[in-house]
Design a protein around this motif. Structure first.
Motif, PDB file in Angstrom:
ATOM      1  N   ASP A   7      -9.781 -24.107 -32.117  1.00 18.22           N
ATOM      2  CA  ASP A   7      -9.254 -22.550 -30.858  1.00 18.22           C
ATOM      3  C   ASP A   7      -9.812 -22.339 -30.556  1.00 18.22           C
ATOM      4  OD1 ASP A   7     -10.540 -21.109 -33.015  1.00 18.22           O
ATOM      5  OD2 ASP A   7      -8.718 -20.267 -33.110  1.00 18.22           O
ATOM      6  N   LYS A   8      -9.975 -21.093 -29.405  1.00 14.76           N
ATOM      7  CA  LYS A   8     -11.366 -20.637 -28.735  1.00 14.76           C
ATOM      8  C   LYS A   8     -12.137 -20.038 -29.373  1.00 14.76           C
ATOM      9  CE  LYS A   8      -9.642 -20.221 -24.167  1.00 14.76           C
ATOM     10  NZ  LYS A   8      -8.859 -19.433 -22.879  1.00 14.76           N
ATOM     11  N   MET A  36       0.579 -22.598 -28.573  1.00 13.60           N
ATOM     12  CA  MET A  36      -0.615 -22.844 -27.835  1.00 13.60           C
ATOM     13  C   MET A  36       0.123 -23.200 -26.443  1.00 13.60           C
ATOM     14  SD  MET A  36      -4.815 -24.147 -28.812  1.00 13.60           S
ATOM     15  CE  MET A  36      -4.321 -25.429 -29.240  1.00 13.60           C
ATOM     16  N   ASP A  37      -1.036 -22.660 -25.185  1.00 15.55           N
ATOM     17  CA  ASP A  37      -0.855 -23.044 -24.371  1.00 15.55           C
ATOM     18  C   ASP A  37      -1.211 -23.979 -24.184  1.00 15.55           C
ATOM     19  OD1 ASP A  37      -3.164 -22.137 -23.514  1.00 15.55           O
ATOM     20  OD2 ASP A  37      -1.769 -20.795 -21.986  1.00 15.55           O
ATOM     21  N   GLU A  39      -4.386 -24.743 -22.566  1.00 14.95           N
ATOM     22  CA  GLU A  39      -5.827 -23.870 -22.096  1.00 14.95           C
ATOM     23  C   GLU A  39      -6.365 -23.653 -23.442  1.00 14.95           C
ATOM     24  OE1 GLU A  39      -5.080 -21.704 -18.994  1.00 14.95           O
ATOM     25  OE2 GLU A  39      -4.118 -23.403 -17.783  1.00 14.95           O
ATOM     26  N   ASN A  41      -5.330 -20.794 -25.390  1.00 14.01           N
ATOM     27  CA  ASN A  41      -4.419 -19.513 -25.628  1.00 14.01           C
ATOM     28  C   ASN A  41      -3.446 -19.355 -26.109  1.00 14.01           C
ATOM     29  OD1 ASN A  41      -6.375 -18.493 -23.167  1.00 14.01           O
ATOM     30  ND2 ASN A  41      -4.796 -19.125 -21.888  1.00 14.01           N
TER      31      ASN A  41
END
Length: 159
Positions: A7-8, A36-37, A39, A41
């Motif tokens: 993830d980010k 989670m989308d 992109e 998120n």
């Protein structure tokens, strides 16, 4: 199938392939599930024991601490996971059970359809639901679901 991504924040997530045509991934971390989308998120954090498929009213069945609820495709808890179990009924309705009582809820909005609470709600035939309260039975038209369409629970059996 599945694969692993980060993830980010760099936390490794297992991405579960979805069978439906939705704009999100089902993700898993420490045996918990989230959304989670595309992109990266996180829409719903990995806190659920289970996330089901999105169905009729665009809600997915979730389990958290052995309680049932529903989230939308943005990860919002539309029906909080506080119920013991649920049944899907025709006409965009759920019968949600908690502490021996049953609530009739619209599966598009998460709102209770009627203020009346029952012990059991089930499909009877066509557009009728069979309801019971304190050992007595009645019917309600599941399409209208207004207080005017309710027959009082006054019969020992229906059938």
């Amino acid at each position: 199938g599945y694969y692993t991504i980060e993830d980010k924040e760099g936390k490794p997530l297992i991405v579960l392939r979805t069978k439906d045509d939705t704009p999100y991934y089902r993700i898993s971390y420490n045996s918990r599930y989230g959304l989670m989308d595309f992109e990266g998120n996180v829409l719903a954090p990995c806190k659920y024991e289970k996330i089901g498929a999105f169905a009729d009213g665009n809600l997915a069945h979730v389990i958290l601490n052995d309680k049932v609820g529903y989230i939308d495709s943005n990860g919002k808890e539309v029906i909080p996971p506080i119920y013991d179990y649920s049944r899907t009924l025709p006409g965009n309705r759920y019968a949600l059970y908690k502490d021996g009582l049953c609530y009739l809820v619209d599966n598009r909005t998460g709102k209770q359809v009627t203020s009346q609470v029952y012990n059991k709600i089930e499909q009877y035939r066509d557009n009728l639901l069979k309801v019971s309260l304190d050992g007595k039975y009645g019917t309600r038209t599941e399409i209208l679901c207004s207080s005017q369409s309710m027959m009082k629970c006054m019969y020992m059996t229906i059938g």
